[in-house]
Scaffold this active site. Sequence first.
Site, PDB file in Angstrom:
ATOM      1  N   HIS A 258       6.710  10.481 -39.973  1.00  0.00           N
ATOM      2  CA  HIS A 258       6.353  11.653 -39.187  1.00  0.00           C
ATOM      3  C   HIS A 258       7.247  12.819 -39.564  1.00  0.00           C
ATOM      4  O   HIS A 258       8.455  12.803 -39.310  1.00  0.00           O
ATOM      5  CB  HIS A 258       6.487  11.341 -37.689  1.00  0.00           C
TER       6      HIS A 258
ATOM      7  N   CYS B 164       7.566  15.523 -38.194  1.00  0.00           N
ATOM      8  CA  CYS B 164       8.187  16.163 -37.042  1.00  0.00           C
ATOM      9  C   CYS B 164       9.544  15.555 -36.731  1.00  0.00           C
ATOM     10  O   CYS B 164      10.365  16.182 -36.062  1.00  0.00           O
ATOM     11  CB  CYS B 164       7.285  16.092 -35.816  1.00  0.00           C
TER      12      CYS B 164
ATOM     13  N   GLN C 110      -0.159   8.640 -33.296  1.00  0.00           N
ATOM     14  CA  GLN C 110      -0.402   7.474 -34.146  1.00  0.00           C
ATOM     15  C   GLN C 110      -0.988   6.295 -33.377  1.00  0.00           C
ATOM     16  O   GLN C 110      -1.832   5.568 -33.893  1.00  0.00           O
ATOM     17  CB  GLN C 110       0.884   7.063 -34.870  1.00  0.00           C
TER      18      GLN C 110
ATOM     19  N   CYS D  77       0.320  15.672 -36.310  1.00  0.00           N
ATOM     20  CA  CYS D  77       0.888  15.316 -35.016  1.00  0.00           C
ATOM     21  C   CYS D  77       0.435  16.357 -33.994  1.00  0.00           C
ATOM     22  O   CYS D  77       0.590  17.560 -34.223  1.00  0.00           O
ATOM     23  CB  CYS D  77       2.409  15.274 -35.182  1.00  0.00           C
ATOM     24  N   GLU D  78      -0.145  15.900 -32.877  1.00  0.00           N
ATOM     25  CA  GLU D  78      -0.719  16.876 -31.936  1.00  0.00           C
ATOM     26  C   GLU D  78       0.348  17.571 -31.103  1.00  0.00           C
ATOM     27  O   GLU D  78       0.065  18.515 -30.378  1.00  0.00           O
ATOM     28  CB  GLU D  78      -1.733  16.216 -31.004  1.00  0.00           C
ATOM     29  N   HIS D  79       1.584  17.093 -31.224  1.00  0.00           N
ATOM     30  CA  HIS D  79       2.649  17.684 -30.420  1.00  0.00           C
ATOM     31  C   HIS D  79       3.316  18.843 -31.132  1.00  0.00           C
ATOM     32  O   HIS D  79       3.758  19.797 -30.489  1.00  0.00           O
ATOM     33  CB  HIS D  79       3.684  16.620 -30.051  1.00  0.00           C
ATOM     34  N   HIS D  80       3.419  18.770 -32.460  1.00  0.00           N
ATOM     35  CA  HIS D  80       4.108  19.815 -33.200  1.00  0.00           C
ATOM     36  C   HIS D  80       3.253  20.457 -34.288  1.00  0.00           C
ATOM     37  O   HIS D  80       3.704  21.393 -34.954  1.00  0.00           O
ATOM     38  CB  HIS D  80       5.380  19.268 -33.864  1.00  0.00           C
TER      39      HIS D  80
END
Lengths: 234, 223
Positions: free
Chosen positions: A193, A195, A165, A124-127
């Site tokens: 996910h 996250c 995703q 996940c590119e956010h976390h």
Amino acid sequence: MNGHCNVKVNDTVEDFHGNNSFSDLLIDSKKSVVHRKHETSRKKDEDQSRLPAIEAAYTSILRELGEDTDRQGLLRTPQRAAKAMQFLTKGYHETIEDILNNAIFDEDHDEMVIVKNIDVFSLCEHHLVPFFGKVHIGYIPNKKVVGLSKLARIVEIFSRRLQVQERLTKQIAVGISEALQPKGVAVVIEASHMCMVMRGVQKMNSRTVTSTMLGIYLEDPKTREEFLTLSRSV
Amino acid sequence: MEYQHDVEINGEDKYQNICKHNGLCKKEKDSKDDTDSNKLSHIEKAYTTILSELGEDVDREGLRRTPLRAAKAMEFFTKGYKETIQDILNDAIFDEDHDEMVIVKDIDLFSLCEHHLVPFFGKAHIAYLPNKKVVGLSKLARIVEIYSRRLQVQERLTKQIASAISEALEPAGVAVVIEAVHMCMVMRGVQKINASTVTSVMLGTFQDNPITRKEFLDLTIRK
């Protein structure tokens, strides 16, 4: 009919590129269109030279978290974590042309081909926390079929990156579409996910499903339904 | 305030806390908050370095706040270092004339592999034979949380949980079984997606008496 359907798929691909929500996917004639223009393409031999900086960063993280970086279990963790991270993002230096390896064959087949239950692992590119699940891919060839494992390899190229995703699903579909020019492509991803499982809202059993339908899968509900039924059956 | 974490093989871990109170006094809490946000910004910078060295564009929209989010996520995943058994048990130990097996099973567990900093997760099954003292059931799950929210090795995690329950309750026996999937061998390396790792620790009657052990395993593992 064949030419008509080809145009339809290309139109959808161009619509996709013009669509605001994916405006960062620019058409660059020098690179494959599914690579973002501002993405540095990472060469394999660069990896080695970048390792020390990543290792130092991980050492810093471990210390700031309060751990003792000299204890036995953590001594080589920065190196291992750095290499792991490079492996998990190796998709950046792979292109569709490389992996397809000319495994496209002329075949007089225009019925649906489905490869389902392809395990997918991404970050996940956010976390920077993993998400993983299964991909189901269907396409209707237009006189050109592809080696089946190449569909799974296309999934690997795009999943071994920092991803969202929705974007991952679209990139796989567009990648196949550009390589094969089929009558239609369908991609469905169902993933969990970490996250939102390991942290944050902590919902253990939640799953995220995204799909991209191109060409005849987009236009014809019966075709779409056939794909969804066949990919779901146990 | 610096925490030194030193885990020994017998499962005990030692903290050097400057404040001797049960928790933090206000002055130290304030300075702790400052230090915490200092640490957070250092971790953020480290993540920014990692992202750019991986070849990503740290200014693109999706990644702009990622270093901060990743740093906070990492702090959450290692929050177990700051928690102690005394805090979470919260005096929820009750005198009860019960000496039959108590099992809490299928406790979801999430931890970080200390070798690759990649998650491993699965289920923990815990049993104990009370010695006139029972514990609030959720406290068993909270004990799992304390030790799993750290950089761990599954063997040590199992042992720490068992030892903690043993010390807190002084029961006639404790059994802990963990079955987990390690992303470091699923997502990378040998890439075996169906492999899972099982570790167990048996203390007291569970260790000495095979029939007790069998009863526990039958009630938890066998479906």
